[in-house]
Design an enzyme around this catalytic site. Structure first.
Site, PDB file in Angstrom:
ATOM      1  N   GLU A 177       0.835  -1.205   0.000  1.00  0.00           N
ATOM      2  CA  GLU A 177       0.000   0.000   0.000  1.00  0.00           C
ATOM      3  C   GLU A 177       0.870   1.257   0.000  1.00  0.00           C
ATOM      4  O   GLU A 177       0.643   2.190  -0.774  1.00  0.00           O
ATOM      5  CB  GLU A 177      -0.914  -0.024   1.230  1.00  0.00           C
ATOM      6  CG  GLU A 177      -2.075   0.920   1.162  1.00  0.00           C
ATOM      7  CD  GLU A 177      -3.037   0.754   2.340  1.00  0.00           C
ATOM      8  OE1 GLU A 177      -3.819   1.692   2.562  1.00  0.00           O
ATOM      9  OE2 GLU A 177      -3.000  -0.279   3.027  1.00  0.00           O
ATOM     10  N   GLY A 207      -8.389   4.916   7.209  1.00  0.00           N
ATOM     11  CA  GLY A 207      -9.230   4.707   8.378  1.00  0.00           C
ATOM     12  C   GLY A 207      -8.650   3.686   9.333  1.00  0.00           C
ATOM     13  O   GLY A 207      -8.672   3.856  10.551  1.00  0.00           O
ATOM     14  N   SER A 209      -5.337   2.058   8.756  1.00  0.00           N
ATOM     15  CA  SER A 209      -3.872   2.039   8.799  1.00  0.00           C
ATOM     16  C   SER A 209      -3.310   3.351   8.265  1.00  0.00           C
ATOM     17  O   SER A 209      -4.013   4.144   7.642  1.00  0.00           O
ATOM     18  CB  SER A 209      -3.328   0.865   7.961  1.00  0.00           C
ATOM     19  OG  SER A 209      -3.663   1.031   6.595  1.00  0.00           O
ATOM     20  N   THR A 210      -2.011   3.545   8.516  1.00  0.00           N
ATOM     21  CA  THR A 210      -1.333   4.742   8.000  1.00  0.00           C
ATOM     22  C   THR A 210       0.029   4.332   7.465  1.00  0.00           C
ATOM     23  O   THR A 210       0.659   3.398   7.984  1.00  0.00           O
ATOM     24  CB  THR A 210      -1.197   5.823   9.082  1.00  0.00           C
ATOM     25  OG1 THR A 210      -0.721   7.031   8.484  1.00  0.00           O
ATOM     26  CG2 THR A 210      -0.254   5.433  10.198  1.00  0.00           C
TER      27      THR A 210
END
Length: 434
Positions: A177, A207, A209-210
């Site tokens: 990602e 929302g 994960s970062t």
């Protein structure tokens, strides 16, 4: 009946010879062109061995499902395709909200496929790949429930007229990602080629994960990572990149709200009320995320405000987020997703054009929102918590200086800032991420 361009010209000559006026000929020409629809190539279609191709990428996020329909032009003479257009649409909530009703997940995907059918010419449907990648929303679900949702999406894809490649529906890991978002932004900003000396870093706040991803300039940044998982290599367009990248599952904005409230993995949701100093004192409401509903409120008997709120969110960040050895001041970081959305909600940037912000701008506005909650209710009751969390994540988490400038963006060159474009390029080019 299919009409070629020479046939059209012949018909026009016949109409003119038959004695119709110029206006009548013009009307007949319009009728003809309308009736045969899209058989004529558009004027913008490229000549000289360039070809147009399409791709459909679904982003199944924790708070929504989005469809990106890309139109590419590829010339034999250049390695990089040109992205001609993106059609984007999204539906809330995310597929994870339908963990117990997978039919609704299938309905969501069917609705979005209508966008693809309107965008991609019918003759191209069977050649256009359709792919779905799910992120933290499904990663946070029990494996069995997540798989049921994926199976339902697969069924809907198989019913569609599009090309369904192998592995067309899957959960994407957090590392991919981050890397694919980095590829997207560097592709769109023109930094993705063999001669590149300068690239942009990315900060993506979803929302669930970062992600943080950038190309280090110092070897020590790679050598000082806590785990090998923080480094990834991949090849694209005859270049190899070694990136610092990490995805923190449970540190996306919505998951961080849960953790701040002490509601992450909690039992007895029907009778418990989760309180926080980050919420207005008189606030009480229901809040849903990931298919669960929580009773949340401010602390009516305690204090509210920035300092207390910061202490609460610090527990969600401290000891979890690693600070890279190097966060070069001259590296531009693009911040998007909830970074952008909350900056808009807080009035820091324009909702269309975005803008440049210093980290201290988040901190200053977080203080203002939190300390005035009683007198001036914010647009969202969670704005104080969210802005404080973003401030804490950037400062105490990643270790950015307060003077660090971030480029807040939703779109670059009219294309959504997300990992979806990178995932599409990965599908066509097999980047060999490891």
């Amino acid at each position: 009946m299919k009409l070629t361009v020479p046939c059209l010209l012949l018909l026009l000559v016949l109409l003119a010879v038959a004695g119709l006026s110029r206006a009548q000929v013009k009307t007949s020409f319009l009728d003809l062109t309308n009736s045969i629809g899209s058989i004529l190539p558009g004027l913008s279609r490229p000549a000289n061995h360039s070809r147009i191709f399409y791709a459909v990428m679904f982003d199944a996020g924790s708070t929504g499902t989005r469809i990106h329909v890309y139109t590419f032009i590829h010339s034999d003479s250049v390695e990089l395709p040109v992205l001609d257009n993106e059609m984007f649409h999204s539906i809330k909530p995310g597929l994870s909200a339908y963990a117990d009703s997978p039919e609704m997940a299938g309905h969501t995907v069917r609705m979005l496929l209508k966008v693809a059918k309107k965008t991609v010419p019918r003759l191209e449907w069977k050649r256009t790949p359709v792919v779905l990648r799910a992120t933290a929303g499904l990663r946070l679900l029990p494996a069995e429930k997540a798989q049921t949702l994926l199976d339902k999406v697969q069924d809907v894809f198989e019913e569609s007229p599009f090309l369904v490649p192998d592995d067309s529906v899957s959960i994407m890991n957090g590392t991919s990602e981050g890397i694919l978002a980095w590829i997207s932004l560097n592709f769109l900003t023109g930094h993705l080629n063999a001669q590149t000396k300068k690239t942009v870093g990315i900060l993506d706040l979803g929302g669930g994960s970062t992600q943080i991803t950038f190309l280090p300039k110092l070897r020590k940044t790679i050598e000082s990572v806590p785990l090998a998982d923080y480094v990834a290599r991949f090849e694209i367009f005859n270049s190899t990149f070694e990136l610092y990248t990490y995805s923190y599952l449970g540190n996306g904005l919505m998951a961080a709200r849960l953790a701040t409230l002490g509601a992450l993995g909690a039992e007895g949701l029907e009778w418990r009320v989760f309180k926080s100093s980050c919420l207005p004192k008189k606030f009480r409401d229901e809040w849903s995320f990931g298919g669960q509903t929580y009773q949340v409120s401010g602390d009516p008997d305690g204090y509210a405000g920035y300092k207390l709120c910061y202490q609460e969110v610090l527990k969600v960040v401290k000891g979890i987020i690693h600070q890279p050895y190097e966060l070069e001041d001259n590296s531009v970081f693009y911040a998007f997703s909830y970074y952008f959305d909350r900056a808009v909600d807080a009035g820091l940037i324009d909702g269309v054009h975005g803008g440049m912000l210093e980290v201290r701008d988040f901190k200053k506005r977080a203080k203002e929102v939190c300390n005035k909650m009683t007198k001036y209710p914010p647009v969202s009751s969670f704005l104080c918590m969210d802005m404080t969390y973003i401030t804490c994540l950037l400062k105490d988490g990643y270790g950015f200086k307060e003077s660090t400038v971030l480029q807040l963006t939703k779109k670059v060159n009219n294309v959504e800032s997300s990992w979806a474009l990178g995932a599409t390029l990965d599908h066509f080019h097999h980047l060999k991420i490891h």
